[in-house]
Design a protein around this motif. Structure first.
Motif, PDB file in Angstrom:
ATOM      1  N   ALA A 214     151.518  57.292   7.767  1.00 17.72           N
ATOM      2  CA  ALA A 214     152.810  57.304   8.252  1.00 17.72           C
ATOM      3  C   ALA A 214     153.239  58.646   8.977  1.00 17.72           C
ATOM      4  O   ALA A 214     153.580  58.579  10.123  1.00 17.72           O
ATOM      5  N   PRO A 215     152.709  59.810   8.520  1.00 11.54           N
ATOM      6  CA  PRO A 215     153.069  61.138   9.279  1.00 11.54           C
ATOM      7  C   PRO A 215     152.585  61.046  10.714  1.00 11.54           C
ATOM      8  O   PRO A 215     153.074  61.729  11.560  1.00 11.54           O
ATOM      9  N   TYR A 216     151.308  60.526  10.834  1.00 14.56           N
ATOM     10  CA  TYR A 216     150.504  60.549  12.061  1.00 14.56           C
ATOM     11  C   TYR A 216     151.041  59.780  13.035  1.00 14.56           C
ATOM     12  O   TYR A 216     151.466  59.961  14.242  1.00 14.56           O
ATOM     13  N   TYR A 217     151.583  58.483  12.611  1.00 12.64           N
ATOM     14  CA  TYR A 217     152.332  57.623  13.666  1.00 12.64           C
ATOM     15  C   TYR A 217     153.745  57.884  13.865  1.00 12.64           C
ATOM     16  O   TYR A 217     154.142  57.945  15.049  1.00 12.64           O
ATOM     17  N   ALA A 218     154.408  58.599  13.013  1.00 12.17           N
ATOM     18  CA  ALA A 218     155.741  59.124  13.262  1.00 12.17           C
ATOM     19  C   ALA A 218     155.878  60.186  14.174  1.00 12.17           C
ATOM     20  O   ALA A 218     156.677  60.418  14.972  1.00 12.17           O
ATOM     21  N   LEU A 219     154.849  60.913  14.152  1.00 14.86           N
ATOM     22  CA  LEU A 219     154.912  62.176  15.082  1.00 14.86           C
ATOM     23  C   LEU A 219     153.809  61.904  16.347  1.00 14.86           C
ATOM     24  O   LEU A 219     153.720  62.669  17.198  1.00 14.86           O
ATOM     25  N   ASN A 220     153.253  60.797  16.559  1.00 17.30           N
ATOM     26  CA  ASN A 220     151.985  60.600  17.395  1.00 17.30           C
ATOM     27  C   ASN A 220     151.168  61.916  17.538  1.00 17.30           C
ATOM     28  O   ASN A 220     150.790  62.410  18.407  1.00 17.30           O
ATOM     29  N   ASP A 221     150.684  62.087  16.148  1.00 20.61           N
ATOM     30  CA  ASP A 221     149.822  63.280  15.938  1.00 20.61           C
ATOM     31  C   ASP A 221     148.555  63.405  16.166  1.00 20.61           C
ATOM     32  O   ASP A 221     148.006  64.363  16.070  1.00 20.61           O
ATOM     33  N   ARG A 343     150.465  47.525  11.823  1.00 15.55           N
ATOM     34  CA  ARG A 343     152.016  47.166  11.581  1.00 15.55           C
ATOM     35  C   ARG A 343     152.965  48.448  11.470  1.00 15.55           C
ATOM     36  O   ARG A 343     153.683  48.667  12.022  1.00 15.55           O
ATOM     37  N   LEU A 344     152.088  49.508  10.767  1.00 10.74           N
ATOM     38  CA  LEU A 344     153.049  50.755  10.682  1.00 10.74           C
ATOM     39  C   LEU A 344     153.082  51.586  11.837  1.00 10.74           C
ATOM     40  O   LEU A 344     154.311  52.069  12.444  1.00 10.74           O
ATOM     41  N   ARG A 345     151.955  51.330  12.797  1.00 15.42           N
ATOM     42  CA  ARG A 345     151.839  51.877  14.178  1.00 15.42           C
ATOM     43  C   ARG A 345     153.065  51.366  14.852  1.00 15.42           C
ATOM     44  O   ARG A 345     154.009  51.970  15.467  1.00 15.42           O
ATOM     45  N   ASN A 346     153.039  49.764  14.928  1.00 13.37           N
ATOM     46  CA  ASN A 346     154.109  49.322  15.644  1.00 13.37           C
ATOM     47  C   ASN A 346     155.615  49.310  15.313  1.00 13.37           C
ATOM     48  O   ASN A 346     156.361  49.715  16.098  1.00 13.37           O
ATOM     49  N   LYS A 347     155.658  49.528  13.859  1.00 15.11           N
ATOM     50  CA  LYS A 347     157.111  49.683  13.192  1.00 15.11           C
ATOM     51  C   LYS A 347     157.624  51.355  13.601  1.00 15.11           C
ATOM     52  O   LYS A 347     158.997  51.116  13.936  1.00 15.11           O
ATOM     53  N   LEU A 348     156.607  52.188  13.736  1.00 17.08           N
ATOM     54  CA  LEU A 348     157.228  53.327  14.196  1.00 17.08           C
ATOM     55  C   LEU A 348     157.054  53.756  15.349  1.00 17.08           C
ATOM     56  O   LEU A 348     157.559  54.720  15.819  1.00 17.08           O
TER      57      LEU A 348
END
Length: 388
Positions: A214-221, A343-348
């Motif tokens: 989640a931290p990576y997807y949330a920040l596009n990191d 799914r997580l990528r898309n959701k965030l």
């Protein structure tokens, strides 16, 4: 009989008891920990793999005087075990099994042995969780800011060990070998970081994948996330992961998925059923990756199974209204890690290219095969740099 008469001797003595049998019973061992003796019998050389690191960890734990300090030391020990395993793999062995069995020896110690002060059951579980977290690469995920691209890959522990206790997993080897590696293509450089996931349904239901990614997807990191596992006879890029479990194979705790070909089940996320569409689609630069030459074909695999049958899907639209039985990655945890990450990528709302790579299946342990797999995966990652 040997009588340890110094603190150092006692620590090493207890470490050997734990590694090769015995120990003070404190809580039941898991199915994974119960296989340790069988593993040492099947692989006699395994007992020496990372043994110094295990003994050093136990010596440090025995010195702790209170829980907070012990937990910090256990977390440090896990990271040191990860670093030692990486060094061993990159130096010569290409063998992920040492890390897997060393981790289990240490979790068994934490589960059974007395330390310098009493521990509650919950404290023991917290220590084991700290060791699991750090020994899987989760504390070693920093990127060099001067590098243009960042790639995150994940691997898995060995699995199906009741069928073959000697089994290795190429995805775990890739994670250990490539962690911290710098690759380059057409003037672009990328740093790779990695982590290894357990083959346990309960960890997935508890949100292990989501909490890690989640931290990576949330920040596009990062610039690409690739989950990797051992699969079939060639490389398969799995285009359409499915939501449900249907595999008949148990996990490493001998737990079954609970689903079947006719009645696939939905995994959980915490206490709730995992919410999402029946199928999702990868976003990897597959055409560039397929240009990587080597021993094995690299397939853009479209095959899925629904309650209506097995076929190659052209698009997500074609799968709307269908019930997933097997996604591109099957009905086991390799499919599920792919589904959960996408799914997580898309959701965030992330734009990070994400998808799953199945490596060729390796019987037992084959260093020559691993060398070929590693070279071709490195080439896939290099060729992807201009597309991410």
């Amino acid at each position: 009989m040997f009588q340890p008469n110094s603190w150092t001797q006692r620590a090493v003595f207890f470490a050997c008891i734990t590694l090769f049998g015995g120990g003070l019973q404190s809580s039941p061992l898991t199915a994974e920990e119960l296989r340790i003796e069988a593993a040492h019998k099947a692989m006699p050389g395994l007992s020496s793999v990372l043994q110094d690191q295990q003994a050093a960890s136990i010596r440090a734990w025995q010195q702790a005087e209170e829980f907070a300090g012990l937990q910090q030391q256990v977390r440090l020990s896990g990271d040191q075990l990860w670093q030692a395993a990486k060094h061993q793999v990159t130096a010569s062995s290409l063998d992920d099994r040492g890390l897997y069995w060393a981790r289990l020896a240490l979790t068994r110690y934490l589960r059974q042995q007395t330390l310098g002060f009493p521990l509650t059951d919950n404290q023991r579980l917290a220590l084991i969780e700290s060791l699991e977290h750090s020994s899987r690469g989760r504390l070693d995920l920093a990127y060099d800011k001067s590098i243009e691209k960042k790639i995150l890959i994940t691997g898995f522990d060995p699995f199906l060990l009741d069928t073959n206790i000697r089994q290795s997993n190429p995805s775990g080897v890739l994670a250990l070998y490539l962690d911290g590696a710098i690759i380059e293509h057409n003037g672009l450089r990328a740093e790779i970081n990695s982590m290894i996931f357990p083959v346990r349904y309960a960890d997935f239901d508890a949100g292990e994948v989501e909490s890690a990614l989640a931290p990576y997807y949330a920040l596009n990191d990062v610039h690409m996330v690739i989950t990797i596992s051992m699969g079939r006879t060639e490389f398969d890029l799995e285009r359409f992961p499915g939501r449900r479990r249907s595999a008949s194979a148990p996990d490493n705790l001998t737990i079954l998925a609970g689903g079947s070909e006719t009645q696939p089940v939905i995994p959980r996320l915490g206490r709730e059923a995992l919410q999402g569409p029946e199928f999702v689609q990868f976003s990897l630069p597959y055409a560039a990756m397929q240009r990587a030459t080597g021993k094995y074909m690299i397939n853009d695999r479209h095959q899925v199974t629904t309650l209506d049958g097995t076929f190659d899907a052209d698009s997500l639209d074609q799968l709307r209204g269908a019930t997933a039985v097997r996604g591109g990655g099957g009905g086991y945890l390799s499919n599920e890690i792919s589904y959960r990450s996408i799914r997580l990528r898309n959701k965030l709302g992330s734009t990070i290219p994400t998808g799953h790579l199945h490596t060729p299946r390796m019987p037992d342990f084959d260093k020559a095969m691993l060398t070929a797999i590693l070279a071709q995966v490195e080439s896939m990652l290099r060729l992807s740099l201009t597309e991410i």
